[in-house]
Design an enzyme around this catalytic site. Structure first.
Site, mmCIF file in Angstrom:
data_model
loop_
_atom_site.group_PDB
_atom_site.id
_atom_site.type_symbol
_atom_site.label_atom_id
_atom_site.label_comp_id
_atom_site.label_asym_id
_atom_site.label_seq_id
_atom_site.Cartn_x
_atom_site.Cartn_y
_atom_site.Cartn_z
ATOM 1 N N GLY A 298 0.827 -1.200 0.000
ATOM 2 C CA GLY A 298 0.000 0.000 0.000
ATOM 3 C C GLY A 298 0.859 1.247 0.000
ATOM 4 O O GLY A 298 1.941 1.259 -0.582
ATOM 5 N N GLU A 299 0.377 2.301 0.621
ATOM 6 C CA GLU A 299 1.028 3.613 0.755
ATOM 7 C C GLU A 299 1.547 4.158 -0.576
ATOM 8 O O GLU A 299 2.537 4.883 -0.619
ATOM 9 C CB GLU A 299 2.133 3.593 1.820
ATOM 10 C CG GLU A 299 3.335 2.717 1.586
ATOM 11 C CD GLU A 299 4.286 2.629 2.777
ATOM 12 O OE1 GLU A 299 5.511 2.808 2.561
ATOM 13 O OE2 GLU A 299 3.822 2.376 3.907
#
Length: 332
Positions: A298-299
């Site tokens: 993610g991120e």
């Protein structure tokens, strides 16, 4: 909600003239037709949404939205909810993967915590957000996108958000918790079973609204998912091309595709994550990932990794010589 629904239904198209100009140049460059594969498609896609025959990537932005989830109380994640705020601090200190990848991509990184990181309601018991909370999160995402942006890369941080994303994907494209739940940030078999049970409970509680993409985004989603939806909508209205990250980011943007047949035409999918359901969701949306590196962080990590690939596509389009310029005989 009606105003948001109207905005999602009335989306501007790409610039056909820019796309045609790029195709015309591409036809005379020193290579066999189509030999650069998707690099050629990416150059045309960027130009069509930027409205430029020669696209540029000078103002590339990576935005990561962070939010917490009440459903974490159901044991759906091996990580405590405190980690969301701690990771926001790590982003600010430059210590996360996305800090390094944004630097490699020569992109500006912005991290936006939503609702002061207060959790949503547990969607198995109530709507995750009331209308005001949902619309505020969408508006925050919408306002985060400067119109003068050449490329927008989106991502998220939020303990428990793969559960929310799986519930939203199931609501939009059918199926149950068993089909959509995965390990997320490292859940074992028992944890995945708890996720599946929570998803099924949420779908049952909100079944009456399952045909309404925005209502389901409000009821089983999260603040950061709503902000991503707002950012994708703002990008479309300003004709900014978008790079989506992994499973959560893709699920967050998916309601736009259900509300408009070309709702995600301005977006590409950076990668297919190791979360099994991501590939299923991508196929539902007709999105072909650019990379497949078994990532599940993610991120915006995958989205940032796609930027050098896009820069390569533009370098070929703008820098290659034509047959005439190079004095090379054209194909007969």
């Amino acid at each position: 909600m009606d105003a948001l629904r109207h905005a999602c239904a009335g989306l501007p198209p790409a610039d056909a003239a820019a796309r045609q100009a790029i195709a015309a140049r591409n036809a005379v460059l020193t290579k066999p037709p189509g030999s650069l594969g998707r690099l050629e498609e990416l150059a045309a896609w960027l130009g069509a949404w930027q409205g430029r025959a020669t696209p540029v990537l000078e103002r590339v932005r990576v935005i990561v939205f962070a939010g917490n989830h009440g459903v974490v109380a159901r044991g759906v994640s091996p990580w405590p909810a405190d980690v969301t705020g701690q990771m926001v601090g790590n982003f600010a200190a430059g210590g996360a993967a996305i800090n390094q990848l944004a630097r490699v991509a020569d992109a500006q990184l912005t991290v936006i915590p939503l609702a002061e990181l207060a959790p949503t309601a547990d969607f198995t018991e109530a709507p995750a957000m009331d209308e005001a909370q949902f619309l505020a999160a969408v508006a925050a995402g919408h306002a985060s996108v400067p119109p003068q942006t050449d490329l927008l890369c989106l991502g998220e941080m939020g303990i428990g958000n793969t559960t929310a994303a799986a519930a939203l994907a199931a609501a939009l494209f059918s199926g149950d918790g068993t089909q959509w739940a995965g390990p997320g940030a490292g859940s074992d078999a028992a944890g995945i079973a708890r996720k599946a049970a929570a998803i099924d409970a949420g779908l049952a509680r909100h079944a009456a609204w399952r045909g309404d993409p925005l209502e389901m985004a409000r009821r089983v989603g999260g603040y950061e998912l709503a902000a991503i939806l707002g950012a994708v909508l703002a990008a479309r209205r300003n004709r900014v091309p978008v790079v989506l990250d992994g499973f959560v980011c893709t699920a967050a943007a998916a309601p736009l595709a259900r509300l408009h047949p070309e709702g995600l035409a301005h977006a590409v999918l950076s990668h297919q994550s190791a979360e099994t359901a991501h590939g299923v969701l991508a196929r539902h949306l007709g999105l072909a990932p650019l990379l497949a590196l078994e990532m599940r962080l993610g991120e915006a990590s995958g989205a940032a990794l796609a930027v050098p690939l896009l820069r390569a596509a533009l370098a070929c389009h703008a820098g290659m010589a034509s047959f005439a310029e190079a004095g090379i005989s054209a194909r007969q």
